[in-house]
Design a protein around this motif. Structure first.
Motif, PDB file in Angstrom:
ATOM      1  N   ILE A 232    -106.637 -17.777  34.623  1.00 27.86           N
ATOM      2  CA  ILE A 232    -107.492 -18.570  35.516  1.00 27.86           C
ATOM      3  C   ILE A 232    -106.705 -19.741  36.099  1.00 27.86           C
ATOM      4  O   ILE A 232    -106.786 -20.028  37.297  1.00 27.86           O
ATOM      5  N   ARG A 233    -105.924 -20.405  35.257  1.00 26.74           N
ATOM      6  CA  ARG A 233    -105.107 -21.534  35.718  1.00 26.74           C
ATOM      7  C   ARG A 233    -104.138 -21.077  36.814  1.00 26.74           C
ATOM      8  O   ARG A 233    -104.008 -21.709  37.855  1.00 26.74           O
ATOM      9  N   ARG A 234    -103.480 -19.948  36.589  1.00 34.90           N
ATOM     10  CA  ARG A 234    -102.499 -19.458  37.571  1.00 34.90           C
ATOM     11  C   ARG A 234    -103.165 -19.068  38.887  1.00 34.90           C
ATOM     12  O   ARG A 234    -102.622 -19.331  39.948  1.00 34.90           O
ATOM     13  N   VAL A 235    -104.313 -18.439  38.804  1.00 29.77           N
ATOM     14  CA  VAL A 235    -105.035 -18.079  40.037  1.00 29.77           C
ATOM     15  C   VAL A 235    -105.451 -19.342  40.775  1.00 29.77           C
ATOM     16  O   VAL A 235    -105.279 -19.447  41.993  1.00 29.77           O
ATOM     17  N   HIS A 236    -105.968 -20.308  40.056  1.00 31.64           N
ATOM     18  CA  HIS A 236    -106.396 -21.577  40.657  1.00 31.64           C
ATOM     19  C   HIS A 236    -105.220 -22.287  41.337  1.00 31.64           C
ATOM     20  O   HIS A 236    -105.387 -22.905  42.394  1.00 31.64           O
ATOM     21  N   GLU A 237    -104.044 -22.189  40.727  1.00 29.94           N
ATOM     22  CA  GLU A 237    -102.851 -22.842  41.279  1.00 29.94           C
ATOM     23  C   GLU A 237    -102.081 -21.942  42.240  1.00 29.94           C
ATOM     24  O   GLU A 237    -100.983 -22.267  42.654  1.00 29.94           O
ATOM     25  N   ASN A 238    -102.683 -20.804  42.607  1.00 30.61           N
ATOM     26  CA  ASN A 238    -102.071 -19.839  43.519  1.00 30.61           C
ATOM     27  C   ASN A 238    -100.702 -19.367  43.012  1.00 30.61           C
ATOM     28  O   ASN A 238     -99.761 -19.218  43.776  1.00 30.61           O
ATOM     29  N   ARG A 239    -100.608 -19.153  41.698  1.00 28.83           N
ATOM     30  CA  ARG A 239     -99.384 -18.650  41.067  1.00 28.83           C
ATOM     31  C   ARG A 239     -99.614 -17.218  40.608  1.00 28.83           C
ATOM     32  O   ARG A 239    -100.748 -16.781  40.417  1.00 28.83           O
ATOM     33  N   SER A 240     -98.549 -16.511  40.375  1.00 28.85           N
ATOM     34  CA  SER A 240     -98.618 -15.119  39.951  1.00 28.85           C
ATOM     35  C   SER A 240     -99.120 -14.996  38.513  1.00 28.85           C
ATOM     36  O   SER A 240     -98.738 -15.781  37.637  1.00 28.85           O
ATOM     37  N   VAL A 241     -99.945 -13.984  38.267  1.00 23.66           N
ATOM     38  CA  VAL A 241    -100.363 -13.674  36.905  1.00 23.66           C
ATOM     39  C   VAL A 241     -99.506 -12.562  36.301  1.00 23.66           C
ATOM     40  O   VAL A 241     -99.581 -12.297  35.101  1.00 23.66           O
ATOM     41  N   SER A 242     -98.680 -11.930  37.109  1.00 21.87           N
ATOM     42  CA  SER A 242     -97.835 -10.831  36.634  1.00 21.87           C
ATOM     43  C   SER A 242     -96.984 -11.200  35.426  1.00 21.87           C
ATOM     44  O   SER A 242     -96.835 -10.378  34.516  1.00 21.87           O
ATOM     45  N   PRO A 243     -96.411 -12.392  35.379  1.00 17.92           N
ATOM     46  CA  PRO A 243     -95.596 -12.723  34.195  1.00 17.92           C
ATOM     47  C   PRO A 243     -96.365 -12.674  32.873  1.00 17.92           C
ATOM     48  O   PRO A 243     -95.762 -12.493  31.822  1.00 17.92           O
ATOM     49  N   LEU A 244     -97.675 -12.795  32.925  1.00 19.29           N
ATOM     50  CA  LEU A 244     -98.461 -12.723  31.700  1.00 19.29           C
ATOM     51  C   LEU A 244     -98.381 -11.351  31.044  1.00 19.29           C
ATOM     52  O   LEU A 244     -98.628 -11.200  29.856  1.00 19.29           O
ATOM     53  N   PHE A 245     -98.024 -10.341  31.828  1.00 13.66           N
ATOM     54  CA  PHE A 245     -97.934  -8.984  31.309  1.00 13.66           C
ATOM     55  C   PHE A 245     -96.514  -8.605  30.910  1.00 13.66           C
ATOM     56  O   PHE A 245     -96.305  -7.558  30.333  1.00 13.66           O
ATOM     57  N   SER A 246     -95.542  -9.462  31.205  1.00 14.43           N
ATOM     58  CA  SER A 246     -94.160  -9.123  30.882  1.00 14.43           C
ATOM     59  C   SER A 246     -93.501 -10.106  29.946  1.00 14.43           C
ATOM     60  O   SER A 246     -92.460  -9.837  29.383  1.00 14.43           O
ATOM     61  N   GLU A 247     -94.092 -11.256  29.745  1.00 13.46           N
ATOM     62  CA  GLU A 247     -93.511 -12.236  28.825  1.00 13.46           C
ATOM     63  C   GLU A 247     -94.400 -12.358  27.602  1.00 13.46           C
ATOM     64  O   GLU A 247     -95.576 -12.044  27.636  1.00 13.46           O
ATOM     65  N   GLN A 248     -93.796 -12.814  26.544  1.00 14.39           N
ATOM     66  CA  GLN A 248     -94.606 -13.019  25.344  1.00 14.39           C
ATOM     67  C   GLN A 248     -95.415 -14.294  25.544  1.00 14.39           C
ATOM     68  O   GLN A 248     -94.871 -15.376  25.725  1.00 14.39           O
ATOM     69  N   PHE A 249     -96.740 -14.144  25.528  1.00 12.82           N
ATOM     70  CA  PHE A 249     -97.623 -15.268  25.800  1.00 12.82           C
ATOM     71  C   PHE A 249     -98.047 -15.926  24.497  1.00 12.82           C
ATOM     72  O   PHE A 249     -98.477 -15.253  23.568  1.00 12.82           O
TER      73      PHE A 249
END
Length: 93
Positions: A75-92
């Motif tokens: 939600i934070r990334r969408v709000h800041e117009n940033r990509s959410v893709s890294p959430l699926f490739s990095e260890q969160f």
């Protein structure tokens, strides 16, 4: 109702699997699901906390993991117009 997953778990055991773990997101656990999972060969049922599970459906094999930090970051990334893709490739964390 967990019919298919418990039959699949039994087939895996029949073909030599040492342990069977089940994972899912929205664990509704309708009808006979809690009883079937309890009686099954499944070692652990891992679910997210994306929906509330009533107390009577909390079986010993059930482990609930939270998705709140992941959802908050998305939600934070969408709000800041940033990509959410890294959430699926990095260890969160």
């Amino acid at each position: 109702t967990a019919g298919t997953i418990t039959l699949a778990a039994q087939a895996l055991k029949d073909y030599g699997a040492k342990d069977v773990y089940v994972c899912c997101t929205h664990a509704i656990l309708s009808g006979p699901a809690p009883e079937r999972l309890t009686r099954s060969v499944i070692k652990e049922v891992i679910v997210t906390d994306s929906i509330q599970i009533s107390e009577e459906k909390h079986i010993e094999k059930l482990r609930q993991v939270t998705v709140a930090p992941l959802m908050a970051e998305a939600i934070r990334r969408v709000h800041e117009n940033r990509s959410v893709s890294p959430l699926f490739s990095e260890q969160f964390k």
